[in-house]
Design a protein around this motif. Structure first.
Motif, PDB file in Angstrom:
ATOM      1  N   GLY A 303       0.855  -1.192   0.000  1.00  0.00           N
ATOM      2  CA  GLY A 303       0.000   0.000   0.000  1.00  0.00           C
ATOM      3  C   GLY A 303       0.878   1.223   0.000  1.00  0.00           C
ATOM      4  N   LYS A 304       0.820   2.027  -1.067  1.00  0.00           N
ATOM      5  CA  LYS A 304       1.814   3.101  -1.197  1.00  0.00           C
ATOM      6  C   LYS A 304       1.227   4.466  -1.492  1.00  0.00           C
ATOM      7  N   ASN A 305      -0.084   4.564  -1.656  1.00  0.00           N
ATOM      8  CA  ASN A 305      -0.720   5.840  -1.940  1.00  0.00           C
ATOM      9  C   ASN A 305      -2.201   5.746  -1.593  1.00  0.00           C
ATOM     10  N   PRO A 306      -2.952   6.851  -1.666  1.00  0.00           N
ATOM     11  CA  PRO A 306      -4.357   6.808  -1.241  1.00  0.00           C
ATOM     12  C   PRO A 306      -5.198   5.768  -1.973  1.00  0.00           C
ATOM     13  N   ALA A 307      -5.039   5.673  -3.292  1.00  0.00           N
ATOM     14  CA  ALA A 307      -5.869   4.745  -4.062  1.00  0.00           C
ATOM     15  C   ALA A 307      -5.592   3.298  -3.681  1.00  0.00           C
ATOM     16  N   SER A 308      -4.307   2.936  -3.518  1.00  0.00           N
ATOM     17  CA  SER A 308      -3.994   1.553  -3.173  1.00  0.00           C
ATOM     18  C   SER A 308      -4.421   1.238  -1.746  1.00  0.00           C
ATOM     19  N   LEU A 309      -4.287   2.196  -0.828  1.00  0.00           N
ATOM     20  CA  LEU A 309      -4.712   1.961   0.553  1.00  0.00           C
ATOM     21  C   LEU A 309      -6.221   1.741   0.623  1.00  0.00           C
ATOM     22  N   ALA A 310      -6.982   2.557  -0.093  1.00  0.00           N
ATOM     23  CA  ALA A 310      -8.435   2.398  -0.093  1.00  0.00           C
ATOM     24  C   ALA A 310      -8.858   1.071  -0.708  1.00  0.00           C
ATOM     25  N   GLU A 311      -8.205   0.678  -1.793  1.00  0.00           N
ATOM     26  CA  GLU A 311      -8.538  -0.577  -2.456  1.00  0.00           C
ATOM     27  C   GLU A 311      -8.206  -1.772  -1.560  1.00  0.00           C
ATOM     28  N   LEU A 312      -7.050  -1.746  -0.908  1.00  0.00           N
ATOM     29  CA  LEU A 312      -6.666  -2.848  -0.024  1.00  0.00           C
ATOM     30  C   LEU A 312      -7.604  -2.947   1.174  1.00  0.00           C
ATOM     31  N   ALA A 313      -8.023  -1.812   1.705  1.00  0.00           N
ATOM     32  CA  ALA A 313      -8.970  -1.835   2.818  1.00  0.00           C
ATOM     33  C   ALA A 313     -10.284  -2.466   2.391  1.00  0.00           C
ATOM     34  N   SER A 314     -10.765  -2.132   1.197  1.00  0.00           N
ATOM     35  CA  SER A 314     -12.014  -2.718   0.693  1.00  0.00           C
ATOM     36  C   SER A 314     -11.880  -4.221   0.497  1.00  0.00           C
ATOM     37  N   ILE A 315     -10.749  -4.676  -0.040  1.00  0.00           N
ATOM     38  CA  ILE A 315     -10.524  -6.110  -0.238  1.00  0.00           C
ATOM     39  C   ILE A 315     -10.488  -6.835   1.099  1.00  0.00           C
ATOM     40  N   ALA A 316      -9.819  -6.240   2.085  1.00  0.00           N
ATOM     41  CA  ALA A 316      -9.739  -6.866   3.405  1.00  0.00           C
ATOM     42  C   ALA A 316     -11.122  -7.009   4.031  1.00  0.00           C
ATOM     43  N   MET A 317     -11.950  -5.987   3.906  1.00  0.00           N
ATOM     44  CA  MET A 317     -13.300  -6.051   4.482  1.00  0.00           C
ATOM     45  C   MET A 317     -14.160  -7.080   3.763  1.00  0.00           C
ATOM     46  N   GLU A 318     -14.023  -7.132   2.445  1.00  0.00           N
ATOM     47  CA  GLU A 318     -14.783  -8.098   1.653  1.00  0.00           C
ATOM     48  C   GLU A 318     -14.367  -9.526   1.963  1.00  0.00           C
ATOM     49  N   SER A 319     -13.115  -9.702   2.386  1.00  0.00           N
ATOM     50  CA  SER A 319     -12.566 -11.038   2.585  1.00  0.00           C
ATOM     51  C   SER A 319     -12.825 -11.610   3.972  1.00  0.00           C
ATOM     52  N   TRP A 340      -0.147  11.546   2.391  1.00  0.00           N
ATOM     53  CA  TRP A 340      -1.220  11.007   1.550  1.00  0.00           C
ATOM     54  C   TRP A 340      -2.241  10.205   2.333  1.00  0.00           C
ATOM     55  N   TYR A 341      -1.856   9.600   3.452  1.00  0.00           N
ATOM     56  CA  TYR A 341      -2.833   8.754   4.147  1.00  0.00           C
ATOM     57  C   TYR A 341      -3.906   9.567   4.858  1.00  0.00           C
ATOM     58  N   TRP A 342      -3.755  10.885   4.905  1.00  0.00           N
ATOM     59  CA  TRP A 342      -4.839  11.724   5.427  1.00  0.00           C
ATOM     60  C   TRP A 342      -6.001  11.810   4.438  1.00  0.00           C
ATOM     61  N   ASP A 343      -5.756  11.430   3.186  1.00  0.00           N
ATOM     62  CA  ASP A 343      -6.811  11.508   2.159  1.00  0.00           C
ATOM     63  C   ASP A 343      -7.677  10.264   2.097  1.00  0.00           C
ATOM     64  N   VAL A 344      -7.466   9.310   2.994  1.00  0.00           N
ATOM     65  CA  VAL A 344      -8.219   8.054   2.986  1.00  0.00           C
ATOM     66  C   VAL A 344      -8.853   7.853   4.363  1.00  0.00           C
ATOM     67  N   ASP A 345     -10.143   7.591   4.369  1.00  0.00           N
ATOM     68  CA  ASP A 345     -10.831   7.295   5.629  1.00  0.00           C
ATOM     69  C   ASP A 345     -11.030   5.780   5.709  1.00  0.00           C
ATOM     70  N   ILE A 346     -10.095   5.092   6.363  1.00  0.00           N
ATOM     71  CA  ILE A 346     -10.172   3.632   6.426  1.00  0.00           C
ATOM     72  C   ILE A 346     -10.671   3.137   7.782  1.00  0.00           C
ATOM     73  N   ASP A 347     -11.303   4.015   8.557  1.00  0.00           N
ATOM     74  CA  ASP A 347     -11.847   3.572   9.845  1.00  0.00           C
ATOM     75  C   ASP A 347     -12.762   2.353   9.733  1.00  0.00           C
ATOM     76  N   PRO A 348     -13.572   2.217   8.650  1.00  0.00           N
ATOM     77  CA  PRO A 348     -14.417   1.010   8.542  1.00  0.00           C
ATOM     78  C   PRO A 348     -13.616  -0.292   8.560  1.00  0.00           C
ATOM     79  N   LEU A 349     -12.340  -0.235   8.159  1.00  0.00           N
ATOM     80  CA  LEU A 349     -11.501  -1.434   8.157  1.00  0.00           C
ATOM     81  C   LEU A 349     -11.296  -1.982   9.567  1.00  0.00           C
ATOM     82  N   PHE A 350     -11.342  -1.109  10.563  1.00  0.00           N
ATOM     83  CA  PHE A 350     -11.033  -1.535  11.923  1.00  0.00           C
ATOM     84  C   PHE A 350     -12.267  -1.979  12.710  1.00  0.00           C
ATOM     85  N   ASP A 351     -13.410  -1.916  12.091  1.00  0.00           N
ATOM     86  CA  ASP A 351     -14.651  -2.254  12.779  1.00  0.00           C
ATOM     87  C   ASP A 351     -14.653  -3.726  13.199  1.00  0.00           C
TER      88      ASP A 351
END
Length: 436
Positions: A303-319, A340-351
Motif C-alpha cells: 500500500g503506497k498511496n491513497p488509491a492503493s490503501l483504499a482498495e486494499l482496505a475494501s478487499i480486506a473487508m470483503e474477505s 497522503w494517508y490523510w486523504d483516505v478514511d479507512i476507519d471502517p476497516l477496523f470495525d
C-alpha cells in the motif's frame, strides 16, 4: 556503468527484440508486467524482463545486458521485451529504446515529494506519446479521464481497456479523488459509477467529453475475497465473453488483468490464449503473497498511496480478514512525504478487527486515526488497537499472537516496510528469496 562505458548499449541490445512493451502507471505496474510475461511465455515466446521490480532506466539496461551476455546480442531475434517502468522514468526510457507497445495503467497521486502533482506526470506522458513511432500501439485505461484524453489526441494505433459494466461493489472506503476536472476543457467531471479511485464512468458537464466503451472490457462475475475472483472478458475479436478464475483479488487486479490481455493482443496473441493463461498466474512479489505463521494465515500487500490503501482496505473487508497490520515507513523508496494517508478514511476497516500499526511513521498514522475518531465524536482510536511498534516484524509478531489460530492477518505495508518483513520471513524460511 555499462551505459557510461558504451553509450546507447540498451538501444542496441533492444533492437534484437521482436517487440518492446513498456508498462507504466502509478498502481499495478509490477502485477500487470508479471501477468503479461506469464501470458507471453505461455504462448511459447521467450521473454526478457526486469522481473525483480526495479523499474528505472538502469534496471532496463541491466536486464538487457544480463540476457545478452558478453557478446551483447540477443540472437536469434525471437524474444519479447516486457519492462515495467517508473512513471517519471518513462520519458528517459522511451528516448533510449524503440517501443512497440506502451501500456499506461492509471495515474494517481503518489510520492509527491518526488513526482510532484499528477499534472506534471501527464504533461511528461503527452510528450512521450507524441514521440512514439507511428507503428507503436498505446494500450491505456478507458476509465481514467486523463489517459482517455491523452489517447484521443494521438493518431497512432491504440487499445483501451476497462470495466465492461459498473462494479457491483460500492466503495466502502472514502477517498479524496485525484481527477475532478475535465482534461479537455477544465469543466467539472461527473461520474455515473466508480471503480478504483477516480477510475469510472466519467463525463464532463460542459464540453461532453466522456468515457468511451473499452475495446477490452472486464467484469467480476464472482469474488472469493483475498483468494481471487472469476473474471469475464469481452474483446472485439469474439462475440461471447471469455471467463477465467484468477488468484488475484479486487477491482484493481481486474484492471491489471484486462491491461495484460489487451497488451498481449497488441503483441499478436489471441484473446482466448491470453485469458486462459491467467488461470495459473500467481501473485507477483509482495502482492498478496501468503505465509503461515504459528497456524495463522498472513497475507502481504503493498500500500503506497491513497488509491492503493483504499482498495486494499475494501478487499480486506470483503474477505472477512480477522486482523490488520499497517506498516508505514518514509524511507527514500517510500517517498518522504507520507501525508497522503490523510486523504483516505479507512476507519471502517477496523470495525470489530484487532489491528496494529508499525514502521517509522507509525505515530503519525496513529494521530491520523485519533483525528478520524474525533471527527465521528469518539475518543482515542477505533477499538481493537493492539499496539504500536517501529519494527514491522515486531508489530507482525505481536498481532499474530493476538489473533486466534486458524484466522487471517492482512498486512498493508509501504515498500521498504514490506521488504523488511519479507527479509525476516525469508530468514525464517517462510518465504522464498526476492527475485533478481
Amino acid at each position: 556503468m555499462a551505459e557510461r562505458i558504451a553509450p546507447g548499449l540498451a538501444a542496441r541490445i533492444a533492437d534484437d527484440l521482436n517487440a518492446v512493451a513498456l508498462v507504466s502507471g502509478t498502481n499495478g505496474k509490477t502485477t500487470t508486467s508479471h501477468l503479461l510475461v506469464h501470458i507471453v511465455e505461455r504462448a511459447g515466446m521467450r521473454v526478457v524482463s526486469n522481473r525483480s521490480g526495479a523499474n528505472l532506466h538502469q534496471a532496463l539496461t541491466t536486464s538487457l545486458v544480463a540476457e545478452a551476455g558478453l557478446n551483447g546480442r540477443l540472437r536469434p531475434r525471437d524474444a519479447v521485451g516486457v519492462f515495467e517502468i517508473d512513471e517519471a522514468a518513462l520519458s528517459s526510457v522511451t528516448g533510449a529504446v524503440s517501443v512497440s507497445q506502451l501500456i499506461l495503467l492509471n495515474l494517481f497521486r503518489d510520492q509527491l515529494d518526488r513526482f510532484g502533482e499528477t499534472d506534471a506526470i501527464i504533461r511528461s506522458w503527452e510528450k512521450v506519446c507524441a514521440g512514439l513511432p507511428v507503428t507503436a500501439v498505446v494500450v491505456s485505461c478507458a476509465d481514467d479521464p486523463r489517459l482517455a484524453h491523452l489517447v484521443s489526441k494521438r493518431s497512432g494505433a491504440s487499445i483501451e481497456f476497462g470495466l465492461s459494466e459498473p462494479p457491483a461493489r460500492s466503495p466502502e472506503v472514502s477517498l479524496t479523488p485525484d481527477a475532478t476536472r475535465c482534461p479537455r476543457c477544465d469543466g467539472s467531471l461527473a461520474y455515473r459509477w466508480r471503480g478504483v479511485g477516480h477510475l469510472g464512468g466519467f463525463s464532463c458537464r460542459e464540453c461532453g467529453f466522456c468515457r468511451r466503451q473499452p475495446s477490452v472490457g472486464v467484469r467480476v462475475l464472482a469474488s472469493r475475497g483475498v483468494d481471487g475472483q472469476t473474471l469475464a472478458f469481452r474483446t472485439p475479436l469474439r462475440p461471447e465473453e471469455l471467463t477465467v478464475v484468477v488468484q488475484l483479488p479486487g477491482l484493481s487486479n481486474a484492471y491489471n488483468a484486462a491491461a495484460a490481455v489487451a497488451a498481449a493482443m497488441s503483441i499478436g496473441i489471441a484473446p482466448e490464449q491470453a485469458v486462459e493463461a491467467l488461470a495459473d498466474a500467481t501473485p507477483a512479489f509482495g502482492r498478496y503473497e501468503e505465509v503461515e505463521i504459528d497456524g495463522r494465515r498472513v497475507v502481504l500487500a503493498l500500500g503506497k498511496n491513497p488509491a492503493s490503501l483504499a482498495e486494499l482496505a475494501s478487499i480486506a473487508m470483503e474477505s472477512g480478514i480477522s486482523a490488520v497490520l499497517l506498516a508505514f515507513n518514509d524511507d527514500f523508496a517510500d517517498g518522504r512525504d507520507v501525508s497522503w494517508y490523510w486523504d483516505v478514511d479507512i476507519d471502517p476497516l477496523f470495525d470489530g478487527r484487532p489491528y496494529g500499526i508499525c514502521g517509522t511513521r507509525a505515530p503519525d498514522f496513529l494521530l491520523r486515526l485519533k483525528y478520524g475518531a474525533a471527527a465521528d465524536g469518539a475518543k482515542g482510536v477505533p477499538p481493537g488497537f493492539v499496539g504500536i511498534a517501529e519494527d514491522p516484524t515486531a508489530g507482525l509478531d505481536r498481532l499474530v499472537a493476538a489473533t486466534p489460530p486458524g484466522n487471517s492477518v492482512f498486512v498493508i505495508a509501504t515498500y521498504t516496510a514490506l521488504l523488511r518483513l519479507r527479509h525476516d520471513l525469508v530468514a525464517r524460511a517462510l518465504l522464498p528469496e526476492h527475485p533478481r
